[in-house]
Motif scaffolding. Sequence first.
Motif, mmCIF file in Angstrom:
data_model
loop_
_atom_site.group_PDB
_atom_site.id
_atom_site.type_symbol
_atom_site.label_atom_id
_atom_site.label_comp_id
_atom_site.label_asym_id
_atom_site.label_seq_id
_atom_site.Cartn_x
_atom_site.Cartn_y
_atom_site.Cartn_z
ATOM 1 N N ASP A 68 0.809 -1.220 0.000
ATOM 2 C CA ASP A 68 0.000 0.000 0.000
ATOM 3 C C ASP A 68 0.842 1.270 0.000
ATOM 4 O OD1 ASP A 68 0.925 -0.208 2.579
ATOM 5 O OD2 ASP A 68 -1.047 -0.369 3.510
ATOM 6 N N THR A 72 -2.368 2.897 -6.001
ATOM 7 C CA THR A 72 -3.380 1.848 -6.000
ATOM 8 C C THR A 72 -3.811 1.492 -7.416
ATOM 9 O OG1 THR A 72 -5.160 3.482 -5.781
ATOM 10 C CG2 THR A 72 -4.267 2.544 -3.756
ATOM 11 N N SER A 77 -12.968 -7.934 -5.937
ATOM 12 C CA SER A 77 -13.053 -8.533 -4.611
ATOM 13 C C SER A 77 -14.459 -9.056 -4.396
ATOM 14 C CB SER A 77 -12.724 -7.485 -3.543
ATOM 15 O OG SER A 77 -13.843 -6.637 -3.331
ATOM 16 N N GLY A 84 -6.710 -1.593 -4.764
ATOM 17 C CA GLY A 84 -5.765 -2.590 -4.287
ATOM 18 C C GLY A 84 -4.346 -2.082 -4.414
#
Length: 407
Positions: A68, A72, A77, A84
């Motif tokens: 992170d 991103t 998901s 992500g």
Amino acid sequence: MKTQLDPLPMKMKLLLSILILSLIGINSKAQEALFGAQQIISPEIHDDSSVTFRFFAPSAKSIQVTGDFLPTVKIESPMGEMDGPGKAELTKDDKGVWSFTSEALSPELYSYSFIVDGLKTTDPNNPFLTRDVASVTNVFIAGEGQAALYRVKDVPHGTVSRRWYDSPGLGMDRRLTIYTPPGYEQSNEKFPVLYLLHGAGGDEEAWIALGRTAQIMDNLIAQGKAKPMIVVMPNGNVIQDAAPGEGSEGMYKPAFMIPKTMDGTYEGSFKDVIKFVESNYQVKADKADRAIAGLSMGGYHTMHISRYYPNTFDYMGLFSAAIMPREDATNSVYSDIDGTLKTQMDNGYKLYWIAIGKTDFLYDANKEYRAKLDTMGMPYEYVESEGGHIWRNWRVYLTQFVPQLFN
């Protein structure tokens, strides 16, 4: 004539020999673990808060780092498209060590993993790990600023304990995590309580590990920015008695959405948690000294628990909250949402705090919920941040919410 006595009988000599050999074996294993480890620094945090990651793999064809701290990307998901972690390529030197150096990072706690020839793995040179649902990643802290709240400082420290409580509503003993403030054990004072709830796939370990709750509380209290308080972190999965590996079901792979998730059962049984805390801890057992907050599913639980028991909490915090129940939800907890919200409003409270990131997949649901509250005339405070459905936001929200409690 003198008889010389053998100071060690044969059996004792034999036992002593076995013990010495065992210690030699243990010591050899310890030395093997010490000297067999890779002598590589990873991650290496530089003075400008850039970070170098290293991985020794002479035979690997490609290595990436993902985390992170990188820009991103959109990923699919169970909850739909979400933000992500990005990926970056490492380069190999002539000794077989792969490396990548990031840009200067803003102060934060970051998580990361490596991808070696397509296989995701942790950093063998970094022993600091956290589990989020079933994913295990390495962590590091860069910089000061906001990140200073996540560090262990030379300040008075509270106590973190795991307790088991009887839940008649769920028909089992269950485990929760409790933070008590510095000096609690020596004090006769009664303290206010924050009930802090995790998201889907989490458990009673989530906020203390991923959320850095103990470090945040210690530091805010030491700075005089938060009142000393007890923080209760229960398990919101009603079919579990404890986190995977910590309960009677033993060691099994954690799952994101398990049976009876967000079906009203947890909300209906939540008074069992309050009863245990108020029977076993030095607390102020009244509405003015109770707060409840949570992230995602925990925000959902916060919203519904606080209106289902509409005269119980004076402080509510909805962090990136899921809001309305599914259309097929039939539990009586959801039978009169608007009516119980109105009762909660009419009873009065001190803070109804809503926070969410601009790119959170629950942003529109929160926007609709705020419109409902506006129509009702139900007061709230709203914080909108950058980013999506991520722990980075939820840690920040906790540091913003806690100083407003019990004043």
